[in-house]
Design a protein around this motif. Sequence first.
Motif, PDB file in Angstrom:
ATOM      1  N   GLU A  63       9.584  10.945   6.479  1.00 34.71           N
ATOM      2  CA  GLU A  63      10.913  11.248   5.940  1.00 34.71           C
ATOM      3  C   GLU A  63      11.200  10.547   4.603  1.00 34.71           C
ATOM      4  N   PRO A  64      10.856   9.259   4.423  1.00 36.08           N
ATOM      5  CA  PRO A  64      11.121   8.632   3.115  1.00 36.08           C
ATOM      6  C   PRO A  64      10.377   9.318   1.964  1.00 36.08           C
ATOM      7  N   ILE A  65       9.158   9.755   2.226  1.00 35.57           N
ATOM      8  CA  ILE A  65       8.381  10.439   1.187  1.00 35.57           C
ATOM      9  C   ILE A  65       9.034  11.781   0.862  1.00 35.57           C
ATOM     10  N   LYS A  66       9.472  12.502   1.875  1.00 40.33           N
ATOM     11  CA  LYS A  66      10.135  13.792   1.641  1.00 40.33           C
ATOM     12  C   LYS A  66      11.389  13.603   0.796  1.00 40.33           C
ATOM     13  N   ARG A  67      12.199  12.571   1.120  1.00 40.28           N
ATOM     14  CA  ARG A  67      13.424  12.316   0.343  1.00 40.28           C
ATOM     15  C   ARG A  67      13.091  11.965  -1.106  1.00 40.28           C
ATOM     16  N   GLU A  68      12.064  11.148  -1.274  1.00 43.17           N
ATOM     17  CA  GLU A  68      11.677  10.754  -2.636  1.00 43.17           C
ATOM     18  C   GLU A  68      11.194  11.960  -3.444  1.00 43.17           C
ATOM     19  N   LEU A  69      10.402  12.833  -2.834  1.00 45.86           N
ATOM     20  CA  LEU A  69       9.898  14.008  -3.546  1.00 45.86           C
ATOM     21  C   LEU A  69      11.016  14.981  -3.882  1.00 45.86           C
ATOM     22  N   VAL A  70      11.975  15.152  -2.976  1.00 44.53           N
ATOM     23  CA  VAL A  70      13.121  16.026  -3.266  1.00 44.53           C
ATOM     24  C   VAL A  70      13.930  15.453  -4.423  1.00 44.53           C
ATOM     25  N   ARG A  71      14.174  14.139  -4.392  1.00 45.27           N
ATOM     26  CA  ARG A  71      14.905  13.492  -5.493  1.00 45.27           C
ATOM     27  C   ARG A  71      14.151  13.656  -6.806  1.00 45.27           C
ATOM     28  N   LEU A  72      12.849  13.474  -6.756  1.00 42.05           N
ATOM     29  CA  LEU A  72      12.018  13.603  -7.951  1.00 42.05           C
ATOM     30  C   LEU A  72      12.077  15.023  -8.518  1.00 42.05           C
ATOM     31  N   PHE A  73      11.953  16.022  -7.642  1.00 38.79           N
ATOM     32  CA  PHE A  73      12.011  17.406  -8.103  1.00 38.79           C
ATOM     33  C   PHE A  73      13.384  17.734  -8.684  1.00 38.79           C
ATOM     34  N   LEU A  74      14.441  17.225  -8.075  1.00 33.58           N
ATOM     35  CA  LEU A  74      15.777  17.514  -8.593  1.00 33.58           C
ATOM     36  C   LEU A  74      16.000  16.866  -9.960  1.00 33.58           C
ATOM     37  N   LEU A  75      15.591  15.604 -10.107  1.00 31.59           N
ATOM     38  CA  LEU A  75      15.783  14.916 -11.385  1.00 31.59           C
ATOM     39  C   LEU A  75      14.886  15.481 -12.479  1.00 31.59           C
ATOM     40  N   ASP A  76      13.603  15.632 -12.170  1.00 29.45           N
ATOM     41  CA  ASP A  76      12.668  16.134 -13.177  1.00 29.45           C
ATOM     42  C   ASP A  76      12.920  17.597 -13.495  1.00 29.45           C
ATOM     43  N   SER A  77      13.345  18.366 -12.509  1.00 26.89           N
ATOM     44  CA  SER A  77      13.633  19.777 -12.763  1.00 26.89           C
ATOM     45  C   SER A  77      14.758  19.917 -13.774  1.00 26.89           C
ATOM     46  N   LEU A  78      15.785  19.094 -13.650  1.00 23.81           N
ATOM     47  CA  LEU A  78      16.902  19.169 -14.589  1.00 23.81           C
ATOM     48  C   LEU A  78      16.439  18.872 -16.007  1.00 23.81           C
ATOM     49  N   MET A 108       0.821  -1.195   0.000  1.00 24.02           N
ATOM     50  CA  MET A 108       0.000   0.000   0.000  1.00 24.02           C
ATOM     51  C   MET A 108       0.861   1.254   0.000  1.00 24.02           C
ATOM     52  N   LYS A 109       2.046   1.160   0.642  1.00 21.38           N
ATOM     53  CA  LYS A 109       2.913   2.334   0.720  1.00 21.38           C
ATOM     54  C   LYS A 109       3.390   2.760  -0.673  1.00 21.38           C
ATOM     55  N   SER A 110       3.673   1.777  -1.531  1.00 19.98           N
ATOM     56  CA  SER A 110       4.147   2.127  -2.872  1.00 19.98           C
ATOM     57  C   SER A 110       3.070   2.838  -3.686  1.00 19.98           C
ATOM     58  N   GLU A 111       1.793   2.504  -3.458  1.00 18.61           N
ATOM     59  CA  GLU A 111       0.716   3.200  -4.158  1.00 18.61           C
ATOM     60  C   GLU A 111       0.698   4.677  -3.789  1.00 18.61           C
ATOM     61  N   TYR A 112       0.886   4.980  -2.486  1.00 20.11           N
ATOM     62  CA  TYR A 112       0.928   6.373  -2.072  1.00 20.11           C
ATOM     63  C   TYR A 112       2.129   7.081  -2.676  1.00 20.11           C
ATOM     64  N   ASN A 113       3.257   6.388  -2.747  1.00 15.35           N
ATOM     65  CA  ASN A 113       4.446   6.990  -3.352  1.00 15.35           C
ATOM     66  C   ASN A 113       4.219   7.278  -4.830  1.00 15.35           C
ATOM     67  N   LYS A 114       3.570   6.360  -5.522  1.00 14.51           N
ATOM     68  CA  LYS A 114       3.295   6.578  -6.938  1.00 14.51           C
ATOM     69  C   LYS A 114       2.358   7.764  -7.136  1.00 14.51           C
ATOM     70  N   GLU A 115       1.331   7.837  -6.325  1.00 22.28           N
ATOM     71  CA  GLU A 115       0.373   8.938  -6.465  1.00 22.28           C
ATOM     72  C   GLU A 115       1.015  10.273  -6.106  1.00 22.28           C
TER      73      GLU A 115
END
Length: 174
Positions: A86-101, A1-8
């Motif tokens: 904290e894991p969600i925050k790290r994932e979102l920061v990584r996502l913003f950094l990669l997608d922003s580039l 279930m956690k991965s579904e929230y991460n995907k969304e």
Amino acid sequence: MKSEYNKELSSGAERILAGIVFLMISAVIGFYMIPKTIKGSAGTGIANNPRIFPAIYTICLAGASLLLFFMGLKECLKHKERLRSEPIKRELVRLFLLDSLSLIIFAGLSVIFCVLAPLLGFFFSGFLVMAAAAFYLGNRGIRWVILFPAVFMVLLWLVFVVLLSVRFPAGILM
């Protein structure tokens, strides 16, 4: 279930970022490119104004960008309690950094195209930008970096210039 929230959440964050970037692109088109490149008007009325179709396109792009932004915001707010972990925050920061580039690179390629089109012509500058985008996306074969952009530009030229008699910026090469 956690991965579904991460995907969304990831999907929502991507939509927010893409909405912001496309809104900025529509602002550049609407407030800089249209007034700079389309001079004067052919007459009175909406049908005779040469700026009307680019303006309609820009308004539609801005509207779609806002819709994309708010859809992403809605998706992120559905799971706002999970945003504190904290894991969600790290994932979102990584996502913003990669997608922003990637979005910055493609926005930069769009600006390069807008600068090169009056100098080198629409089709040659389009070929260069498409080849650079294909190379950035990891395509190293001659088929994707050279052949596909060349064939696409020739087909575009045939349809618009030959069949429909649409004028494009010729640049110094033509």
